[in-house]
Design a protein around this motif. Sequence first.
Motif, PDB file in Angstrom:
ATOM      1  N   VAL A  36      56.827  29.985   9.756  1.00 36.87           N
ATOM      2  CA  VAL A  36      55.527  29.415  10.122  1.00 36.87           C
ATOM      3  C   VAL A  36      55.183  27.987   9.508  1.00 36.87           C
ATOM      4  CG1 VAL A  36      53.148  30.025   9.246  1.00 36.87           C
ATOM      5  CG2 VAL A  36      54.736  31.825   9.943  1.00 36.87           C
ATOM      6  N   LEU A  37      55.817  27.515   8.504  1.00 42.82           N
ATOM      7  CA  LEU A  37      55.396  26.221   7.827  1.00 42.82           C
ATOM      8  C   LEU A  37      56.167  25.163   9.118  1.00 42.82           C
ATOM      9  CD1 LEU A  37      54.667  24.039   5.675  1.00 42.82           C
ATOM     10  CD2 LEU A  37      56.918  24.570   4.742  1.00 42.82           C
ATOM     11  N   LEU A  38      57.357  25.652   9.485  1.00 42.07           N
ATOM     12  CA  LEU A  38      57.913  24.564  10.363  1.00 42.07           C
ATOM     13  C   LEU A  38      57.094  24.470  11.829  1.00 42.07           C
ATOM     14  CD1 LEU A  38      61.660  25.657   9.924  1.00 42.07           C
ATOM     15  CD2 LEU A  38      60.543  23.440   9.347  1.00 42.07           C
ATOM     16  N   ARG A  39      56.667  25.650  12.079  1.00 44.88           N
ATOM     17  CA  ARG A  39      55.803  25.802  13.394  1.00 44.88           C
ATOM     18  C   ARG A  39      54.328  24.849  13.055  1.00 44.88           C
ATOM     19  NH1 ARG A  39      56.199  26.084  18.940  1.00 44.88           N
ATOM     20  NH2 ARG A  39      54.018  25.253  19.489  1.00 44.88           N
ATOM     21  N   ALA A  40      53.990  24.995  11.785  1.00 45.57           N
ATOM     22  CA  ALA A  40      52.670  24.206  11.556  1.00 45.57           C
ATOM     23  C   ALA A  40      53.098  22.721  11.455  1.00 45.57           C
ATOM     24  CB  ALA A  40      52.138  24.684  10.038  1.00 45.57           C
ATOM     25  N   ALA A  46      51.407  17.300  16.823  1.00 45.15           N
ATOM     26  CA  ALA A  46      50.706  17.270  18.072  1.00 45.15           C
ATOM     27  C   ALA A  46      49.295  17.032  18.052  1.00 45.15           C
ATOM     28  CB  ALA A  46      51.021  18.590  18.737  1.00 45.15           C
ATOM     29  N   ALA A  47      48.557  17.722  16.986  1.00 45.28           N
ATOM     30  CA  ALA A  47      47.140  17.320  16.740  1.00 45.28           C
ATOM     31  C   ALA A  47      46.784  16.106  15.828  1.00 45.28           C
ATOM     32  CB  ALA A  47      46.501  18.573  16.046  1.00 45.28           C
ATOM     33  N   ALA A  48      47.751  15.303  15.336  1.00 47.05           N
ATOM     34  CA  ALA A  48      47.416  14.277  14.658  1.00 47.05           C
ATOM     35  C   ALA A  48      47.051  13.184  15.519  1.00 47.05           C
ATOM     36  CB  ALA A  48      48.400  13.879  13.760  1.00 47.05           C
ATOM     37  N   PRO A  49      45.913  12.237  14.996  1.00 43.15           N
ATOM     38  CA  PRO A  49      45.832  11.071  15.672  1.00 43.15           C
ATOM     39  C   PRO A  49      47.192  10.060  15.656  1.00 43.15           C
ATOM     40  CG  PRO A  49      44.779  11.066  13.478  1.00 43.15           C
ATOM     41  CD  PRO A  49      45.318  12.201  13.404  1.00 43.15           C
ATOM     42  N   THR A  50      46.968   9.184  16.947  1.00 40.53           N
ATOM     43  CA  THR A  50      47.993   8.258  17.101  1.00 40.53           C
ATOM     44  C   THR A  50      48.351   7.304  15.807  1.00 40.53           C
ATOM     45  OG1 THR A  50      46.680   7.053  18.356  1.00 40.53           O
ATOM     46  CG2 THR A  50      47.901   8.525  19.390  1.00 40.53           C
ATOM     47  N   THR A  51      47.241   7.058  15.145  1.00 44.10           N
ATOM     48  CA  THR A  51      47.635   6.226  13.875  1.00 44.10           C
ATOM     49  C   THR A  51      48.218   6.845  12.939  1.00 44.10           C
ATOM     50  OG1 THR A  51      45.503   7.081  13.271  1.00 44.10           O
ATOM     51  CG2 THR A  51      45.210   4.875  14.274  1.00 44.10           C
ATOM     52  N   VAL A  52      48.339   8.350  12.963  1.00 44.51           N
ATOM     53  CA  VAL A  52      49.178   8.929  12.121  1.00 44.51           C
ATOM     54  C   VAL A  52      50.610   9.221  12.639  1.00 44.51           C
ATOM     55  CG1 VAL A  52      49.285  11.218  10.827  1.00 44.51           C
ATOM     56  CG2 VAL A  52      47.235  10.106  10.707  1.00 44.51           C
ATOM     57  N   HIS A  56      55.679   7.827  20.309  1.00 44.60           N
ATOM     58  CA  HIS A  56      57.228   7.734  20.337  1.00 44.60           C
ATOM     59  C   HIS A  56      57.700   8.704  19.160  1.00 44.60           C
ATOM     60  CE1 HIS A  56      56.477   4.819  17.081  1.00 44.60           C
ATOM     61  NE2 HIS A  56      57.763   4.957  16.694  1.00 44.60           N
ATOM     62  N   LEU A  57      56.926   8.732  18.109  1.00 41.65           N
ATOM     63  CA  LEU A  57      57.516   9.754  17.107  1.00 41.65           C
ATOM     64  C   LEU A  57      57.096  11.156  17.380  1.00 41.65           C
ATOM     65  CD1 LEU A  57      56.430   7.925  13.698  1.00 41.65           C
ATOM     66  CD2 LEU A  57      58.631   8.200  14.676  1.00 41.65           C
ATOM     67  N   LEU A  58      56.261  11.575  18.228  1.00 42.98           N
ATOM     68  CA  LEU A  58      55.729  12.821  18.671  1.00 42.98           C
ATOM     69  C   LEU A  58      56.719  13.150  19.480  1.00 42.98           C
ATOM     70  CD1 LEU A  58      53.901  15.339  18.733  1.00 42.98           C
ATOM     71  CD2 LEU A  58      52.609  14.181  20.158  1.00 42.98           C
ATOM     72  N   ALA A  88      64.721  22.288   2.809  1.00 45.06           N
ATOM     73  CA  ALA A  88      63.918  21.875   3.882  1.00 45.06           C
ATOM     74  C   ALA A  88      62.342  22.330   3.751  1.00 45.06           C
ATOM     75  CB  ALA A  88      64.330  22.819   5.261  1.00 45.06           C
ATOM     76  N   GLY A  89      62.317  23.074   2.663  1.00 44.51           N
ATOM     77  CA  GLY A  89      60.887  23.298   2.415  1.00 44.51           C
ATOM     78  C   GLY A  89      60.184  22.366   1.698  1.00 44.51           C
ATOM     79  N   PRO A  90      60.606  21.557   0.737  1.00 44.08           N
ATOM     80  CA  PRO A  90      59.876  20.292   0.249  1.00 44.08           C
ATOM     81  C   PRO A  90      59.656  19.247   1.359  1.00 44.08           C
ATOM     82  CG  PRO A  90      61.616  21.014  -1.388  1.00 44.08           C
ATOM     83  CD  PRO A  90      61.749  21.853  -0.015  1.00 44.08           C
ATOM     84  N   TRP A  91      60.726  19.156   2.211  1.00 36.83           N
ATOM     85  CA  TRP A  91      60.338  18.224   3.244  1.00 36.83           C
ATOM     86  C   TRP A  91      59.215  18.680   4.165  1.00 36.83           C
ATOM     87  CZ3 TRP A  91      61.374  20.039   8.355  1.00 36.83           C
ATOM     88  CH2 TRP A  91      61.131  19.295   9.195  1.00 36.83           C
ATOM     89  N   ALA A  92      59.145  20.151   4.505  1.00 38.67           N
ATOM     90  CA  ALA A  92      58.332  20.387   5.411  1.00 38.67           C
ATOM     91  C   ALA A  92      56.908  20.328   4.829  1.00 38.67           C
ATOM     92  CB  ALA A  92      58.686  21.929   5.784  1.00 38.67           C
ATOM     93  N   GLN A  93      56.838  20.686   3.544  1.00 37.14           N
ATOM     94  CA  GLN A  93      55.444  20.667   2.914  1.00 37.14           C
ATOM     95  C   GLN A  93      54.779  19.123   2.788  1.00 37.14           C
ATOM     96  OE1 GLN A  93      53.615  23.100   1.925  1.00 37.14           O
ATOM     97  NE2 GLN A  93      54.611  24.935   1.149  1.00 37.14           N
ATOM     98  N   ARG A  94      55.859  18.421   2.489  1.00 33.08           N
ATOM     99  CA  ARG A  94      55.495  16.902   2.191  1.00 33.08           C
ATOM    100  C   ARG A  94      55.040  16.312   3.765  1.00 33.08           C
ATOM    101  NH1 ARG A  94      58.831  12.566  -1.374  1.00 33.08           N
ATOM    102  NH2 ARG A  94      57.225  10.828  -1.383  1.00 33.08           N
ATOM    103  N   LEU A  95      55.890  16.802   4.693  1.00 34.99           N
ATOM    104  CA  LEU A  95      55.432  16.231   6.007  1.00 34.99           C
ATOM    105  C   LEU A  95      54.200  16.701   6.424  1.00 34.99           C
ATOM    106  CD1 LEU A  95      56.155  14.469   8.567  1.00 34.99           C
ATOM    107  CD2 LEU A  95      57.552  16.541   9.269  1.00 34.99           C
ATOM    108  N   LEU A  96      53.880  18.194   6.410  1.00 33.13           N
ATOM    109  CA  LEU A  96      52.747  18.542   6.552  1.00 33.13           C
ATOM    110  C   LEU A  96      51.607  17.985   6.077  1.00 33.13           C
ATOM    111  CD1 LEU A  96      51.413  20.972   8.348  1.00 33.13           C
ATOM    112  CD2 LEU A  96      51.573  22.485   6.629  1.00 33.13           C
ATOM    113  N   SER A  97      51.733  17.713   4.845  1.00 28.85           N
ATOM    114  CA  SER A  97      50.483  16.979   3.911  1.00 28.85           C
ATOM    115  C   SER A  97      50.207  15.825   4.572  1.00 28.85           C
ATOM    116  CB  SER A  97      51.009  16.956   2.695  1.00 28.85           C
ATOM    117  OG  SER A  97      51.016  18.456   1.918  1.00 28.85           O
ATOM    118  N   GLY A  98      51.344  15.220   5.172  1.00 28.88           N
ATOM    119  CA  GLY A  98      51.343  13.932   5.549  1.00 28.88           C
ATOM    120  C   GLY A  98      50.374  13.866   6.650  1.00 28.88           C
TER     121      GLY A  98
END
Length: 463
Positions: A36-40, A46-52, A56-58, A88-98
């Motif tokens: 669920v976290l990875l899907r999030a 996909a929902a983040a503004p292009t400034t975030v 090309h990253l998407l 992969a957990g700390p990575w996904a949590q940190r990326l989702l927060s960003g």
Amino acid sequence: MSPPIPDRALRELGRTEGDADSLGLLVRDQDTRRLVLLRAVLDAAAAAPTTVCPPHLLDRLREDWALLEAAERADRAAVRTVLFHPMAGPWAQRLLSGLTAATVTGPDLPAGLAHLTALAVAAAIRAGVRCTALLAPRAGLVSLPTLGAVRTDSGPVELAHSAGEMLIRPANGPPLVARTQPDGTMTSADPRWLPVLALPALLPGSGPVPLDDVDPYGTEGGGLPRHGLSMAVRMDDHERKAWAACWSGVEPLLRTGGEHRLTEVAVLLRCVVPLGRPPGSGADAGGVAHCSGTRREAFGAVLSSRPATSVYFASTLVHELQHTKLAALGALVRLHHEDATPRHFAPWRSDPRPFDGLLQGAYSHLALADYWQRSALGARRVTSRDLAWAEHARCREQVGAVLPVLAGSAGLTREGRVLVNEMITLYHRMDDSPPPPGHLARAKAYVSTVKVIWQQRNGSRRQ
């Protein structure tokens, strides 16, 4: 509707036990949360503004996701090995927060998004799927989670995998080749490839345990120094051999301490992250100084400096896997409604603890008291028996000092009440085989002294 966890399993866990079925409930819940976290992460990008998250990253993230899906069609179990890797957990949590932050998060976000490429490539390699990628190094390494890393001086590294063989082209220097082995590891004759050391399985049917010193998210963002832990270290050949030798003696020690301790390791332990010496221990501390811990977002990982002996390696696993169990149980069912104010005395800490921290500490020390008592009763050598009784007496007295606070809490839920009641049952069951009087007297004096010192330091907040 059936409860999230049956009472039988809850009572087992309350006694710091748990068979493969009971522990499997926790594992499946944690694995579902990871998916669920990875899907999030994908949805947030996909929902983040292009400034975030620029286009090309998407686009790259979507390509990585497509590679993961192709790998899963080829070999689902192989891909889950990578996706359920603790780091992969700390990575996904940190990326989702960003991705969901109100402001642009800086250079960490592109690096976090790029790490999905490394995960996808590692999954494809394990699943036997052809792939190519271009990865930038971090701290001199290009890491492929669960497999290993390429040491490189600078610049991106080209990777091409086909038929179990990976061609690696660094920006500087000649190419190298790494090959997948039948046991899932990846090896190379080139010293620039740093494989993840696999500690042998402790039980038939269970898998080897990675000793992972190359994953960039092993300790990153965990705030370890605040908890008296050092950062992850890279091992040389001597250190790897020392870890392997220490591990080789763990199985019989855990078996003496209770078959359920072996089951815990087989079911819950997914990797060990080697840490350096504890902060402030100094270079002359020898093998005595030790630190270890877990991270809630890294289910299945034990972070530890190298224990001095197999005896302390085994007890470290017992200790830390209780935190893993209880954190997973607390995510599945609510155990209490207490607040997070740090105000409680804990004989294993010098600072006041919140209720949840007190419960966590009491639970792990209760398991240690049980483990050391069983070890003492099964020990053949006088020195081993003496050590085990001393450790048992200290841990049991520490737990006894805080059980009244846990039992008296009005904030326990029904499940929390069952858990604490079973903890009390185990605590009293240990009376059937008390330690020698000298060990008991020293343990009581130790806990009493610690409490006096704590009250002098934190008197206004004591409870």
